[in-house]
Design a protein around this motif. Structure first.
Motif, mmCIF file in Angstrom:
data_model
loop_
_atom_site.group_PDB
_atom_site.id
_atom_site.type_symbol
_atom_site.label_atom_id
_atom_site.label_comp_id
_atom_site.label_asym_id
_atom_site.label_seq_id
_atom_site.Cartn_x
_atom_site.Cartn_y
_atom_site.Cartn_z
ATOM 1 N N LYS A 98 3.252 -4.399 -9.528
ATOM 2 C CA LYS A 98 3.876 -3.402 -8.669
ATOM 3 C C LYS A 98 4.994 -4.073 -7.877
ATOM 4 C CE LYS A 98 0.581 -0.348 -9.550
ATOM 5 N NZ LYS A 98 0.831 0.874 -10.332
ATOM 6 N N GLN A 141 0.823 -1.203 0.000
ATOM 7 C CA GLN A 141 0.000 0.000 0.000
ATOM 8 C C GLN A 141 0.864 1.262 0.000
ATOM 9 O OE1 GLN A 141 -2.544 -0.819 3.384
ATOM 10 N NE2 GLN A 141 -4.116 -1.737 2.085
ATOM 11 N N ASP A 194 -2.558 1.937 -3.168
ATOM 12 C CA ASP A 194 -3.784 1.169 -3.359
ATOM 13 C C ASP A 194 -4.432 0.943 -1.997
ATOM 14 O OD1 ASP A 194 -5.791 -0.421 -4.252
ATOM 15 O OD2 ASP A 194 -4.527 -1.916 -5.238
ATOM 16 N N THR A 195 -5.747 1.088 -1.944
ATOM 17 C CA THR A 195 -6.442 0.894 -0.664
ATOM 18 C C THR A 195 -6.767 -0.575 -0.408
ATOM 19 O OG1 THR A 195 -8.543 1.329 -1.787
ATOM 20 C CG2 THR A 195 -7.456 3.199 -0.719
ATOM 21 N N GLU A 196 -6.721 -1.388 -1.456
ATOM 22 C CA GLU A 196 -7.009 -2.813 -1.296
ATOM 23 C C GLU A 196 -5.715 -3.608 -1.163
ATOM 24 O OE1 GLU A 196 -9.786 -4.820 -3.737
ATOM 25 O OE2 GLU A 196 -10.893 -2.991 -4.232
ATOM 26 N N SER A 255 2.171 1.535 -3.733
ATOM 27 C CA SER A 255 1.180 1.550 -4.812
ATOM 28 C C SER A 255 0.053 2.552 -4.599
ATOM 29 C CB SER A 255 0.557 0.160 -4.969
ATOM 30 O OG SER A 255 -0.229 -0.160 -3.839
ATOM 31 N N LYS A 270 -7.153 -4.934 -8.192
ATOM 32 C CA LYS A 270 -7.993 -4.147 -9.090
ATOM 33 C C LYS A 270 -7.141 -3.522 -10.187
ATOM 34 C CE LYS A 270 -12.328 -4.066 -7.544
ATOM 35 N NZ LYS A 270 -13.475 -4.380 -8.419
ATOM 36 N N PRO A 294 -1.831 -6.568 -8.157
ATOM 37 C CA PRO A 294 -2.952 -5.871 -7.513
ATOM 38 C C PRO A 294 -4.261 -6.650 -7.666
ATOM 39 C CG PRO A 294 -1.705 -4.394 -8.970
ATOM 40 C CD PRO A 294 -1.253 -5.788 -9.261
ATOM 41 N N PRO A 310 -5.950 -0.606 -12.650
ATOM 42 C CA PRO A 310 -5.971 0.856 -12.621
ATOM 43 C C PRO A 310 -6.767 1.403 -13.797
ATOM 44 C CG PRO A 310 -3.869 0.086 -13.459
ATOM 45 C CD PRO A 310 -4.631 -1.134 -13.031
#
Length: 628
Positions: free
Chosen positions: A326, A255, A260-262, A258, A287, A285, A289
């Motif tokens: 990532k 996180q 990213d919240t997930e 990236s 999800k 990931p 982008p």
């Protein structure tokens, strides 16, 4: 030694101009370079002190300090590393790309070189300070020399530098940047410097210290305190042993890099040893982008060399079709250009790219081949998000083509998702040789295609390809484990051993009996159809359109047209079902033969998802037919 003025090498003035105006893509890079050099100096001291502990003097704790003077408009990077003597300062700071560290490495032999693997290369990083400073002063003393043999080096980055002795109690080096007026507002702020250090130098193993800043209510402003705090984490997660890192730490690091919240779908952490030594921590990931389909989008892999951040998007280390990955790759040594910002193509870079690609594919294979229902669901989630991008690899990565094909998943006439080539082959009918596929704009259009009717009747599975990239994929993927991929929308239907002799004889007899009508159809549709023939692929529909083997499919031609490109002009083949009532009526109705022929063609075109060139003509023909 009194103050002396020395000239740079003859070409240095021009090179300094290049460094300060062209070499770096953004100004903040200078702090990364100077902190990296400070860390190198401390690593060098640590190594030399293995044979001579007295070099530590009275300061065994190695560190880097960053501080500024807003009034004087100076920014200082201080280390208590090895330092420089007067001769070393004149040599190393007066010669572009002259590196004490590089010379030091050259002296090491055999196993000693491995022990010194934390020592970086100095290059021209020091001169990046002139990006933001109109003068740089260096105050230094080499460890082991008396305080009186300290040295002050200073230059405005033009054609000369000054050198003089000074008394310096502490070993190590201060690099003092006299900032230009236009740069002072940007780089004399604690939050700004912390941000740059966090971005580029967070994982340097030494503590990087800055003075604490607190809000002063009376002065209504932030005030610097005399207390120092560590502003970097001073530990590279990827450099630690896997057994010492928790899953929560891996996810938190993902996180962090990236935004990213997930949590990631899956990740892999490995150290590769051999001719190319590097560590990789790579994430997939959960999800996609929003800019996944932008092939010019820079990659998501961060490159470090000996835990020093080099670049944010090292696309040279990961193929374009894996641009969603990532993570971090930390190399023991890579050939960088003079600015450390661009990778030079080499065998090492190629080896890392190939190794990282195989590692990511292996990570995906572990999910896809798992017996666990949870893992299979996670892989299907990955496929729904990134499967269409992964298909690009078929045309880009010949070396891994077979591995990629095994990872592909499709809808079929037997299941709406999750069908692999291997699963399809395992369900093939006895005597079936080809893998049958059909491409369409969407799943509903593919399922309702009249070209599937004979396959449904015989229970033969057909893969339904509905991604825009599928037609392109088919032009590069011809077979799977010896079974050719055959489009049911191209060429005459040939079920081979799946069609018995009676069916073949019936088809031949129907074609012979229908021959006069076929000739009339060809004449009526000569401007629209390349050929008209009887087919056995239809069961419930009167007609369908197909193209010759080797011709561009109608589906691909439509996609090119939608993208504003010109598709090669070619006419389709009309195949008719002689047993259908509409076709029988056509043969018997001389008066309206032409109208019925064109309606038959238009209906076949609409059924495959095409668009009519003259909708009004179609409506008029249907109206005349209904009014009769």
């Amino acid at each position: 030694m009194s103050k002396q003025t020395h000239a740079f090498q003859a070409e240095v003035k021009q090179i300094l101009h290049l460094v300060t105006h062209s070499l770096y893509s953004n100004k903040e890079i200078f702090l990364r370079e100077l902190v990296s050099n400070a860390s190198d100096a401390c690593d060098k001291l640590r190594f030399e002190a293995l044979d001579n502990a007295a070099l530590y003097e009275d300061a065994p704790n190695l560190e880097v300090r960053v501080f500024f003077d807003a009034e004087a408009k100076t920014l200082t990077i201080r280390d208590n590393g090895i330092g420089m003597s007067a001769e070393e300062a004149a040599s190393h700071l007066g010669t572009i790309a002259k590196s004490g560290t590089r010379e030091f490495m050259a002296k090491l032999e055999g196993d000693q070189k491995k022990d010194a693997n934390l020592i970086g290369q100095f290059g021209v990083g020091f001169y990046s300070g002139f990006i933001v400073a109109d003068r740089i002063t260096v105050e230094t003393r080499r460890a082991g020399l008396p305080p009186e043999q300290g040295v002050r080096w200073s230059s405005e980055g033009t054609g000369e530098f000054e050198l003089e002795t000074l008394t310096r109690a502490e070993r190590g080096t201060d690099v003092i940047l006299h900032l230009r007026a236009e740069e002072a507002d940007d780089f004399l702020k604690t939050w700004r410097l912390k941000s740059i250090i966090g971005k580029y130098s967070d994982h340097i193993s030494l503590p990087i210290l800055m003075r604490k800043e607190e809000w002063d209510a009376e002065k209504s402003q932030q005030v610097l305190k005399d207390e120092w705090e560590t502003v970097n984490k001073a530990a590279a997660l990827w450099a630690r042993s896997k057994s010492d890192i928790t899953d929560a730490e891996y996810q938190a690091f993902y996180q962090q890099i990236s935004y990213d919240t997930e949590p990631p779908l899956t990740y892999t952490h490995n150290r590769v040893e051999g001719r190319s030594e590097y560590t990789q921590l790579l994430y997939v990931p959960a999800k996609a982008p929003f800019d996944l389909w932008n092939r010019d989008k820079r990659g998501g892999v961060k490159l470090y060399v000996k835990r020093v951040f080099i670049m944010d998007d090292a696309e040279a280390l990961m193929p374009v079709y894996l641009r969603f990955v990532k993570g971090v790759i930390d190399s023991a040594d890579l050939p960088l250009n003079v600015s450390r910002e661009l990778l030079q193509e080499s065998r090492d870079v190629k080896a890392i790219r190939e190794g990282s690609t195989k590692r990511v594919l292996g990570m995906l294979e572990a999910l896809a081949d798992s017996e666990s229902a949870e893992d299979k669901a996670r892989y299907q989630k990955f496929w729904n998000e990134f499967g269409a991008v992964l298909k690009e690899g078929i045309g880009e990565d010949f070396q891994n083509r077979e591995r990629l094909a095994k990872l592909f998943r499709f809808a079929s006439t037997h299941a709406d998702e999750g069908v692999s080539f291997a699963a399809y082959v395992s369900r093939m009918k006895e005597g079936q040789e080809a893998i049958y596929v059909i491409a369409a704009d969407n799943l509903a259009a593919a399922k309702s295609s009249p070209q599937l009717e004979i396959f449904r009747k015989k229970g033969i599975e057909v893969l339904l390809l509905v991604d825009r990239v599928d037609e392109w994929m088919l032009s590069h993927l011809y077979e799977f484990e010896g079974h050719p991929l055959q489009s049911v929308a191209k060429g005459a239907v040939d079920l081979g051993k799946l069609q018995d002799e009676d069916e073949k004889k019936q088809a031949e007899a129907a074609a012979e009996n229908f021959k006069p009508t076929l000739e009339k159809l060809k004449a009526a549709l000569k401007d629209r159809a390349k050929d008209v023939r009887v087919t056995m692929r239809l069961v419930d529909s009167p007609a369908c359109l197909v193209v010759e083997e080797g011709d561009m499919s109608s589906h691909l031609a439509r996609m090119l047209k939608q993208a504003g490109q010109n598709a090669p002009k070619s006419q389709p083949i009309l195949e008719v079902n002689p047993e259908h009532q509409l076709v029988k009526r056509l043969a018997a109705d001389e008066a309206r033969f032409d109208d019925l022929a064109h309606i038959l063609f238009d209906q076949a075109l609409l059924a495959e998802g095409g668009q009519l060139e003259e909708p009004a003509s179609y409506v008029q023909r249907v109206t005349r037919l209904l009014s009769a």
